[in-house]
Scaffold this active site. Structure first.
Site, PDB file in Angstrom:
ATOM      1  N   ASP A   1      -4.122  -9.219   8.762  1.00  0.00           N
ATOM      2  CA  ASP A   1      -4.743  -9.188   9.984  1.00  0.00           C
ATOM      3  C   ASP A   1      -5.331  -7.792  10.276  1.00  0.00           C
ATOM      4  OD1 ASP A   1      -2.770  -8.284  12.609  1.00  0.00           O
ATOM      5  OD2 ASP A   1      -1.846  -8.179  10.601  1.00  0.00           O
TER       6      ASP A   1
ATOM      7  N   ARG B   1      -5.539 -13.596  10.032  1.00  0.00           N
ATOM      8  CA  ARG B   1      -4.691 -14.118   9.139  1.00  0.00           C
ATOM      9  C   ARG B   1      -5.045 -15.363   8.729  1.00  0.00           C
ATOM     10  NH1 ARG B   1      -0.186 -11.050   9.358  1.00  0.00           N
ATOM     11  NH2 ARG B   1       0.251  -9.817  11.338  1.00  0.00           N
TER      12      ARG B   1
ATOM     13  N   ASP C   1       0.677  -1.131   0.027  1.00  0.00           N
ATOM     14  CA  ASP C   1       0.030   0.015  -0.014  1.00  0.00           C
ATOM     15  C   ASP C   1       0.941   1.221   0.107  1.00  0.00           C
ATOM     16  OD1 ASP C   1       0.670  -0.282   2.785  1.00  0.00           O
ATOM     17  OD2 ASP C   1      -1.325  -0.906   3.390  1.00  0.00           O
TER      18      ASP C   1
ATOM     19  N   LYS D   1      -2.198  -1.850  -3.751  1.00  0.00           N
ATOM     20  CA  LYS D   1      -3.267  -0.467  -3.797  1.00  0.00           C
ATOM     21  C   LYS D   1      -2.774   0.432  -4.566  1.00  0.00           C
ATOM     22  CE  LYS D   1      -5.121  -1.689   0.728  1.00  0.00           C
ATOM     23  NZ  LYS D   1      -5.138  -1.049   2.205  1.00  0.00           N
TER      24      LYS D   1
ATOM     25  N   PHE E   1      -9.341  -1.392   3.535  1.00  0.00           N
ATOM     26  CA  PHE E   1      -8.652  -2.206   4.774  1.00  0.00           C
ATOM     27  C   PHE E   1      -9.019  -3.410   4.604  1.00  0.00           C
ATOM     28  CE2 PHE E   1      -8.001  -4.043   8.563  1.00  0.00           C
ATOM     29  CZ  PHE E   1      -6.492  -3.773   9.159  1.00  0.00           C
ATOM     30  N   ILE E   2      -8.198  -4.572   4.350  1.00  0.00           N
ATOM     31  CA  ILE E   2      -8.595  -5.950   4.288  1.00  0.00           C
ATOM     32  C   ILE E   2      -7.943  -6.694   5.229  1.00  0.00           C
ATOM     33  CG2 ILE E   2      -9.122  -5.703   1.663  1.00  0.00           C
ATOM     34  CD1 ILE E   2      -6.310  -6.779   0.921  1.00  0.00           C
TER      35      ILE E   2
END
Length: 176
Positions: A160, A166, A104, A132, A153-154
């Site tokens: 996690d 996870r 990201d 991203k 946000f994944i």
């Protein structure tokens, strides 16, 4: 929907889509490193699942190492990358394939670049399962990209939220 700590997440990327992306990454890496003996360098904690999948698809001789870097608190980056577990393997003159779960901001990559230059590797390439492009503002090139995603946000598949998620086999995004 799932709940991790105080936040709710909704399904986003299926396990099948993830597996397909990993297979495509592996084909590219295998082609580029045919008849070479690279060192796969997984970035812990998040990349352990994708690293294992890419490595087990590599048909030639290879070595495996890991480094643990941290920059997140909760759902946001601190902007500061800390080395939590450093490299112990000799890398000078070696070809390295860095395996990331997600790219990201690129702050972790800048630190990896510094480490690999210091270790005097002959060259390295970067592979990431998730990327991203909206968030990435660094100059380092990313050689292998599995899935481009918006700046969500994944969690799941190695990613996690404060230690949870996870182990999920698919990816979930934060519910708005």
């Amino acid at each position: 929907m799932i709940q991790l700590h105080d936040l709710e997440f909704v399904p986003y990327i299926s396990e099948e889509t993830i597996t397909t992306a990993i297979e495509e990454l592996s084909v590219q890496i295998n082609r580029d490193y045919e008849e070479k003996t690279p060192i796969f360098l997984g970035i812990l904690n998040g990349a352990f699942l994708v690293a294992s999948e890419i490595i087990k698809r590599f048909p030639g001789a290879c070595e495996v190492s890991f480094v643990k870097l941290g920059s997140y608190e909760g759902t946001t980056t601190t902007g500061k990358v800390q080395t939590l577990l450093g490299l112990t393997q000799e890398l000078e003159g070696r070809e390295v394939i860095v395996i990331e779960d997600i790219i990201d901001t690129g702050n972790t990559l800048v630190e990896i670049d510094r480490i690999l230059r210091e270790k005097k590797v002959s060259g390295y390439r970067i592979a990431t399962l998730f990327y991203k492009p909206e968030a990435y503002k660094k100059e380092l090139s990313i050689d292998y990209i599995g899935i481009e995603i918006p700046n969500y946000f994944i969690v799941g598949y190695g990613l996690d939220y404060d230690g949870l998620g996870r182990n999920l086999t698919q990816v979930y995004k934060l519910k708005k």
